[in-house]
Design a protein around this motif. Structure first.
Motif, PDB file in Angstrom:
ATOM      1  N   GLN A 138       0.820  -1.209   0.000  1.00  0.00           N
ATOM      2  CA  GLN A 138       0.000   0.000   0.000  1.00  0.00           C
ATOM      3  C   GLN A 138       0.855   1.261   0.000  1.00  0.00           C
ATOM      4  O   GLN A 138       0.562   2.242  -0.680  1.00  0.00           O
ATOM      5  N   THR A 139       1.934   1.250   0.786  1.00  0.00           N
ATOM      6  CA  THR A 139       2.804   2.426   0.873  1.00  0.00           C
ATOM      7  C   THR A 139       4.059   2.287   0.014  1.00  0.00           C
ATOM      8  O   THR A 139       4.841   3.225  -0.088  1.00  0.00           O
ATOM      9  N   CYS A 140       4.250   1.100  -0.582  1.00  0.00           N
ATOM     10  CA  CYS A 140       5.453   0.799  -1.380  1.00  0.00           C
ATOM     11  C   CYS A 140       6.730   0.866  -0.540  1.00  0.00           C
ATOM     12  O   CYS A 140       7.808   1.123  -1.062  1.00  0.00           O
ATOM     13  N   GLN A 141       6.598   0.619   0.760  1.00  0.00           N
ATOM     14  CA  GLN A 141       7.753   0.686   1.655  1.00  0.00           C
ATOM     15  C   GLN A 141       8.326  -0.701   1.924  1.00  0.00           C
ATOM     16  O   GLN A 141       7.603  -1.630   2.278  1.00  0.00           O
ATOM     17  N   ILE A 142       9.647  -0.811   1.742  1.00  0.00           N
ATOM     18  CA  ILE A 142      10.386  -2.009   2.106  1.00  0.00           C
ATOM     19  C   ILE A 142      11.194  -1.679   3.365  1.00  0.00           C
ATOM     20  O   ILE A 142      11.954  -0.712   3.362  1.00  0.00           O
ATOM     21  N   THR A 143      11.020  -2.455   4.418  1.00  0.00           N
ATOM     22  CA  THR A 143      11.826  -2.251   5.615  1.00  0.00           C
ATOM     23  C   THR A 143      12.960  -3.271   5.608  1.00  0.00           C
ATOM     24  O   THR A 143      12.722  -4.480   5.638  1.00  0.00           O
ATOM     25  N   LEU A 144      14.187  -2.766   5.528  1.00  0.00           N
ATOM     26  CA  LEU A 144      15.378  -3.606   5.482  1.00  0.00           C
ATOM     27  C   LEU A 144      15.960  -3.714   6.884  1.00  0.00           C
ATOM     28  O   LEU A 144      16.290  -2.700   7.501  1.00  0.00           O
ATOM     29  N   LYS A 145      16.095  -4.934   7.379  1.00  0.00           N
ATOM     30  CA  LYS A 145      16.598  -5.160   8.727  1.00  0.00           C
ATOM     31  C   LYS A 145      17.884  -5.966   8.652  1.00  0.00           C
ATOM     32  O   LYS A 145      17.906  -7.083   8.143  1.00  0.00           O
ATOM     33  N   THR A 146      18.977  -5.406   9.166  1.00  0.00           N
ATOM     34  CA  THR A 146      20.253  -6.091   9.224  1.00  0.00           C
ATOM     35  C   THR A 146      20.779  -6.021  10.654  1.00  0.00           C
ATOM     36  O   THR A 146      20.161  -5.391  11.522  1.00  0.00           O
ATOM     37  N   LEU A 147      21.919  -6.636  10.898  1.00  0.00           N
ATOM     38  CA  LEU A 147      22.540  -6.533  12.221  1.00  0.00           C
ATOM     39  C   LEU A 147      23.041  -5.129  12.495  1.00  0.00           C
ATOM     40  O   LEU A 147      23.223  -4.726  13.652  1.00  0.00           O
ATOM     41  N   LEU A 148      23.256  -4.345  11.421  1.00  0.00           N
ATOM     42  CA  LEU A 148      23.840  -3.018  11.574  1.00  0.00           C
ATOM     43  C   LEU A 148      22.796  -1.909  11.613  1.00  0.00           C
ATOM     44  O   LEU A 148      23.033  -0.869  12.213  1.00  0.00           O
ATOM     45  N   PHE A 149      21.654  -2.117  10.955  1.00  0.00           N
ATOM     46  CA  PHE A 149      20.637  -1.069  10.912  1.00  0.00           C
ATOM     47  C   PHE A 149      19.305  -1.639  10.463  1.00  0.00           C
ATOM     48  O   PHE A 149      19.224  -2.740   9.914  1.00  0.00           O
ATOM     49  N   THR A 150      18.255  -0.870  10.740  1.00  0.00           N
ATOM     50  CA  THR A 150      16.925  -1.116  10.179  1.00  0.00           C
ATOM     51  C   THR A 150      16.517   0.167   9.475  1.00  0.00           C
ATOM     52  O   THR A 150      16.466   1.236  10.101  1.00  0.00           O
ATOM     53  N   ILE A 151      16.247   0.060   8.161  1.00  0.00           N
ATOM     54  CA  ILE A 151      16.013   1.265   7.374  1.00  0.00           C
ATOM     55  C   ILE A 151      14.820   1.069   6.440  1.00  0.00           C
ATOM     56  O   ILE A 151      14.715   0.042   5.760  1.00  0.00           O
ATOM     57  N   PRO A 152      13.925   2.069   6.396  1.00  0.00           N
ATOM     58  CA  PRO A 152      12.849   2.009   5.407  1.00  0.00           C
ATOM     59  C   PRO A 152      13.350   2.450   4.037  1.00  0.00           C
ATOM     60  O   PRO A 152      14.091   3.425   3.913  1.00  0.00           O
ATOM     61  N   ALA A 153      12.963   1.700   3.028  1.00  0.00           N
ATOM     62  CA  ALA A 153      13.229   2.078   1.644  1.00  0.00           C
ATOM     63  C   ALA A 153      11.892   2.073   0.910  1.00  0.00           C
ATOM     64  O   ALA A 153      10.870   1.647   1.460  1.00  0.00           O
ATOM     65  N   TYR A 154      11.908   2.567  -0.300  1.00  0.00           N
ATOM     66  CA  TYR A 154      10.687   2.640  -1.094  1.00  0.00           C
ATOM     67  C   TYR A 154      10.975   2.108  -2.483  1.00  0.00           C
ATOM     68  O   TYR A 154      12.092   2.207  -2.979  1.00  0.00           O
ATOM     69  N   THR A 155       9.941   1.540  -3.101  1.00  0.00           N
ATOM     70  CA  THR A 155      10.126   1.012  -4.440  1.00  0.00           C
ATOM     71  C   THR A 155       9.095   1.579  -5.395  1.00  0.00           C
ATOM     72  O   THR A 155       8.000   1.969  -4.994  1.00  0.00           O
ATOM     73  N   LYS A 156       9.472   1.666  -6.646  1.00  0.00           N
ATOM     74  CA  LYS A 156       8.554   2.043  -7.711  1.00  0.00           C
ATOM     75  C   LYS A 156       9.032   1.428  -9.007  1.00  0.00           C
ATOM     76  O   LYS A 156      10.216   1.162  -9.188  1.00  0.00           O
TER      77      LYS A 156
END
Length: 208
Positions: A138-156
């Motif tokens: 719905q928001t086109c948001q990918i949440t990337l979770k690693t041992l170093l960080f958790t970061i929202p990204a977006y796709t189109k």
């Protein structure tokens, strides 16, 4: 240090458009950055650089994606129009391309693979990062979770594939993490971006 300062200066000047205030009418950073919206701008052009008008499914994400060029998108049609449409997006992309080349971003060293089991593996400038992801179509948001960080990204979707995009400060976090892993002095001296591009997302255009 010199390259880092040039990088920051270029992005800030781009955002401020010769020190003019960018406003979207609600206190955001965007506005008449490249003058008024181009007359006769087509819906087709608007669709190219706006997140959320066309929502990729999670199934479409699955696979290995390689960098092709800098990715740029706006968060709404209104903000894209106020910024000057596709002309604005093209200028930002051109500016980013200059710096990406300096840092050595290429299709061989910048890759991301999304798996069906919600894991991913990415190479950024040749350095491997892996973890888990979740996707909200719905928001086109990918949440990337690693041992170093958790970061929202977006796709189109793009003409040739798709974009993986970040808020400017989140993109900076990714680059600084890579710098810490690789010891890249140029990236390590980028510092904190003082300007947040409200309404603009920056990153990578990619294709399979």
């Amino acid at each position: 240090m010199k390259k880092a300062r040039i990088f920051l200066a270029g992005l800030v000047c781009l955002a401020l458009a010769s020190c003019g205030t960018m406003g979207d009418g609600s206190g955001g950073v965007l506005g008449n950055i490249f003058g008024p919206a181009a007359s006769g701008q087509s819906l087709g052009n608007i669709l190219i650089s706006v997140i959320g008008l066309d929502k990729p499914s999670q199934a479409e994400l699955i696979g290995t994606w390689r960098y092709t060029q800098p990715g740029v998108a706006f968060t709404s049609e209104n903000l894209l129009a106020k910024a000057g449409g596709e002309v604005a997006a093209a200028k930002i992309r051109e500016e980013l391309n200059t710096y990406y080349k300096q840092f050595g971003v290429s299709s061989s060293n910048t890759v991301i693979q999304f798996n069906q089991d919600n894991t991913f593996t990415a190479k950024i400038l040749g350095k491997t990062i892996s973890g888990n992801y979740t996707y909200d179509q719905q928001t086109c948001q990918i949440t990337l979770k690693t041992l170093l960080f958790t970061i929202p990204a977006y796709t189109k979707r793009t003409v040739n594939g798709m974009s993986i995009l970040f808020e400017s400060k989140k993109l900076l976090t990714v680059l600084q993490t890579v710098a810490a892993i690789s010891g890249n002095a140029t990236l390590q001296t980028i510092g904190d971006l003082s300007t947040n591009y409200n309404g603009v997302r920056l990153g990578f255009d990619m294709k399979k």
